[in-house]
Structures are given as C-alpha cells and as structure tokens.
Design an enzyme around this catalytic site. Structure first.
Site, PDB file in Angstrom:
ATOM      1  N   GLY A  73      47.622  45.167  39.778  1.00 17.71           N
ATOM      2  CA  GLY A  73      48.059  45.964  38.990  1.00 17.71           C
ATOM      3  C   GLY A  73      48.580  45.622  37.496  1.00 17.71           C
ATOM      4  O   GLY A  73      48.417  46.243  36.519  1.00 17.71           O
ATOM      5  N   ASP A  74      49.208  44.484  37.572  1.00 14.74           N
ATOM      6  CA  ASP A  74      49.721  43.745  36.304  1.00 14.74           C
ATOM      7  C   ASP A  74      48.629  43.436  35.620  1.00 14.74           C
ATOM      8  O   ASP A  74      48.545  43.511  34.417  1.00 14.74           O
ATOM      9  CB  ASP A  74      50.659  42.621  36.779  1.00 14.74           C
ATOM     10  CG  ASP A  74      51.901  43.255  37.075  1.00 14.74           C
ATOM     11  OD1 ASP A  74      52.622  43.581  36.274  1.00 14.74           O
ATOM     12  OD2 ASP A  74      52.396  42.869  38.042  1.00 14.74           O
ATOM     13  N   LEU A  75      47.684  42.660  35.965  1.00 13.53           N
ATOM     14  CA  LEU A  75      46.496  42.005  35.452  1.00 13.53           C
ATOM     15  C   LEU A  75      45.586  43.181  34.934  1.00 13.53           C
ATOM     16  O   LEU A  75      45.226  43.087  33.759  1.00 13.53           O
ATOM     17  CB  LEU A  75      45.682  41.313  36.520  1.00 13.53           C
ATOM     18  CG  LEU A  75      46.353  40.240  36.976  1.00 13.53           C
ATOM     19  CD1 LEU A  75      45.500  39.234  37.965  1.00 13.53           C
ATOM     20  CD2 LEU A  75      47.056  39.150  35.978  1.00 13.53           C
TER      21      LEU A  75
ATOM     22  N   GLY B 255      47.469  44.479  31.916  1.00 13.55           N
ATOM     23  CA  GLY B 255      47.022  43.467  30.624  1.00 13.55           C
ATOM     24  C   GLY B 255      45.801  43.458  30.060  1.00 13.55           C
ATOM     25  O   GLY B 255      45.522  43.511  28.809  1.00 13.55           O
TER      26      GLY B 255
ATOM     27  N   PRO C 210      47.844  40.156  42.006  1.00 12.38           N
ATOM     28  CA  PRO C 210      48.785  41.156  41.301  1.00 12.38           C
ATOM     29  C   PRO C 210      47.709  41.969  40.345  1.00 12.38           C
ATOM     30  O   PRO C 210      47.915  42.107  39.312  1.00 12.38           O
ATOM     31  CB  PRO C 210      49.537  40.535  40.454  1.00 12.38           C
ATOM     32  CG  PRO C 210      49.188  38.815  40.115  1.00 12.38           C
ATOM     33  CD  PRO C 210      48.186  38.549  41.198  1.00 12.38           C
TER      34      PRO C 210
END
Length: 403
Positions: A172-174, A177, A170
């Site tokens: 995009g999320d990582l 973050g 993932p």
C-alpha cells in the site's frame, strides 16, 4: 539546492520532501535516484521511521535507511512561525514539493498548497494520504495494513479457508509512492508545456485498489467474490508452485499451449497432452484438481533445482522460490547494481536495494548514504541566503537544528 547526481534525468530539479515513514520517502528516494536534489525536512525529533526497531546502523534504523538514500536532511520546527518561513523560502526555490500530511494539516501549518501555488504557479505539489484530499474518509489515519484490508488485497492473500493475510511487503505504501513519482513527473512535463504546475492528490487506498487488476473485473463481470489463491492462479492451473522431491519449492508459469506441451515432456508425461481432460486451457481449469494431483506427484520424484533446469532449457518459465538472503545474493552476483552498499561519513556500511531504473546510454544514480538528522541544515540555509549569524540565531531559538 544543487543537483546531487550529475547525468541523472532529473539533474537540476529541486524537491522539498515534507514526508515521513514510508510512502512519501519511497517516492522521494526514487526522485533522488533519478538525479533530483531532494531536501528532506524533518522535525526536531526526526522522521519517526528513524527509530523503528529491531535493526539499527549507528543511530538510525534499517527501516529508515532503506528509503532515504541520496537526500539531504534539514531540521526545522514547523510549529514555529520562523520555521514555517524557512520552509516557505525552500518552496519558493523548488520544482516539486511532496508531502504526506493528513488532508488539511499542511494548510494549518501555514503551508497551504492552494495558496503557495498561486504565489509559485510553476510549482508541482504532490499530496500523499491514506484516503485522498476529498471524500468521506479523508480525515481518517491510514497505514499499509489498513489499506490492504480495505482494498480487498488481504482477502486475496494467503491460503484458501484460512484467515486473511497481509502481504509480506508494504504494498500500500510502495504503490502510493510510485504513483506519486508518476504524478510529480507528469506535473513537470505539463509545466514545461504550459508554464503551470499541478497539485496531485495520491490516495494509498486508490493505489491499492488499482492493484486489484483483473481480480476486480473478474468480480464485477461474474458477480462472485474472489478468494485467496495460495500459490495458484484463478485462471491457469499450471501457473503455480510445486514441491520437489528434496522439499524445496519451485514455481512454474506454463501459461500457453506450447508451454503446457513442454511441461508434459519435461515431466515425462506426454500422454497428458492428448488427455481430453487437459487438452486446452479451459479443459485444464475445469479439471484443475485432477491435474494438480498428477503434477504434484510428478514433481515430487526429483529435486526442485533439477526440474527448474530442465524446464528453463525447454523454454518453460520456472524458478526456485528464494529466501530474501538468497535473492540478495543473486543480486550481488548479477552485476546490475541492485545490491547497493552505502558507506556513511563515519564508515558505517549498509547494503540496500538499488534503483531498478537504469540507462543504456549512461546516467548516474545516487549512491549517497542516507542523511544524518539535520546533517545539511547549515548548507541548505546558506543556499537560501541565511547568514551564519541568522542560522545561529535560529538554532538558539530552536527553530532549526544544525547537525
């Protein structure tokens, strides 16, 4: 809220974590690994990622357990005015607040970052959202696959002439973050210099766009549309994967002239060095298909591991393509703490991936099992000055849940 990792660089830094799912929890787990005291504020139903199938350890999903170690969990109903008061008291004592509500939601919940930063000017507030706090798409929901699609990343992933493919992680999320961690730390640095905190606006889409790297500039300079590369490279035809004679796959990163010469020698094809089609990097790229046929045929003559051993001995970067279990087994044997078993108070054990941030002069990364839902509600409210009677009254009215 006391520090959780003595010796960590962020020991003494207090973080209020108002995030769910992945981008925010990944950010706050990094802060916890660095020694910050991270208090995760959850709704009565808990972070929705606690319930993602198919794998569970006890009541919590493996998904949740992978991004929430080292934190404390407090259950507060933010829909209740007294619940918002609890969180505002937490914010008053915090150094950093991280949230990933849709833009405007925090303010509607009575936690307006603009107003709270006026009350607490040293506060560093980090907002993570799909498309940012301003812009035409700010109200739209976003998940990893959405930002991978919109950023162009999916158009570059997979095989040529095949449908677009989502990355297997993932990203995009990582990435969001990690940028959120950078923003939080930069805010703390500025606060130490000036006395005032910052409000950071981290967009998942912006983060994904930044990962386009040279592909974006290739497109703007050439006016062309980059296409999926499979396991090859747009610029370096000897930077790709091959299949050995045993069917196993390996990668080679022969991206300099010296490495090209070494590759030819290991393959027993030294004559390729003098071949005018392959003399320079530009020549090799121009004749990429012809070169691919020659190299693929050569690699098919021996097992993949034999090629890797010889190439590495010749200082040509190469490696086997490992499965996830194989990569984890390597992490266990390398002794760098990247295979991190965590044990709950009930004796449940989950093996997680540890922090890549390590310190040659010492410093302790957290190894605390992810918190149970509301496990630390009583402790945190006690630190905030609530009496036992106060906590009991809040729990009776459903404002908080004591784990």
């Amino acid at each position: 809220m006391s520090g959780t990792a003595p010796g960590g660089p962020l020991d003494g830094i207090r973080v209020v974590d108002l995030t769910t799912f992945l981008s925010g929890p990944f950010c706050t787990q990094i802060l916890a690994d660095l020694g910050a005291d991270v208090v995760k504020v959850e709704s009565p139903g808990g972070d929705s990622s606690r319930h993602i199938p198919p794998h569970f350890v006890g009541d919590d999903s493996a998904y949740f357990l992978s991004h929430n170690r080292g934190k404390r969990s407090v259950v507060v109903d933010l829909k209740h005015p007294d619940g918002r008061d609890v969180v505002r008291r937490m914010v008053a004592r915090a150094d950093i607040v991280v949230e990933n509500f849709r833009p405007g939601v925090a303010a509607r919940l009575g936690l307006d970052p603009a107003l709270l930063r006026v009350e607490h000017p040293r506060l560093v507030w980090v907002s993570i959202s799909g498309f940012g706090q301003h812009g035409p798409w700010r109200e739209q929901p976003a998940y990893d696959i959405v930002v991978q699609a919109l950023s162009g990343i999916m158009s570059l992933t997979g095989l040529p002439d095949a449908p677009a493919m989502r990355l297997g992680i993932p990203a995009g999320d990582l990435v969001a973050g990690m940028y959120a961690v950078m923003a939080a730390l930069a805010g703390i640095v500025q606060r130490e210099r000036t006395g005032g905190g910052r409000w950071a606006d981290v967009s998942m889409l912006d983060g994904a766009l930044s990962m386009l790297s040279y592909q974006a500039v290739y497109s703007t300079v050439s006016g062309t549309t980059p296409r999926p590369q499979g396991s090859r490279h747009d610029s370096i035809p000897t930077y790709r994967s091959f299949v050995g004679g045993d069917g196993r796959e390996l990668v080679v990163a022969a991206n300099t002239q010296r490495m090209w010469v070494g590759l030819c020698e290991v393959l027993g094809r030294s004559e390729l060095v003098e071949d005018p089609r392959f003399s320079t990097g530009r020549d090799r790229l121009q004749h990429e298909r012809e070169l691919a046929v020659v190299l693929e045929e050569a690699f098919a003559s021996r097992p993949a591991e034999a090629w890797v051993a010889e190439l590495v001995a010749r200082s040509v970067p190469a490696a086997m393509i490992k499965s996830v279990p194989e990569a984890i087994e390597d992490a266990r044997s390398h002794g760098r703490g990247m295979s991190l078993p965590l044990t709950s108070a009930a004796g449940e054990v989950v093996e997680t991936i540890g922090s890549p941030l390590q310190w040659m002069d010492g410093g302790v990364a957290t190894t605390r099992y992810p918190p149970g839902l509301g496990e630390h509600t009583r402790d945190v409210l006690d630190e905030l000055g609530y009496t036992a009677e106060d906590v009991a009254a809040l729990a009776e009215r459903g404002v908080v849940t004591v784990g």
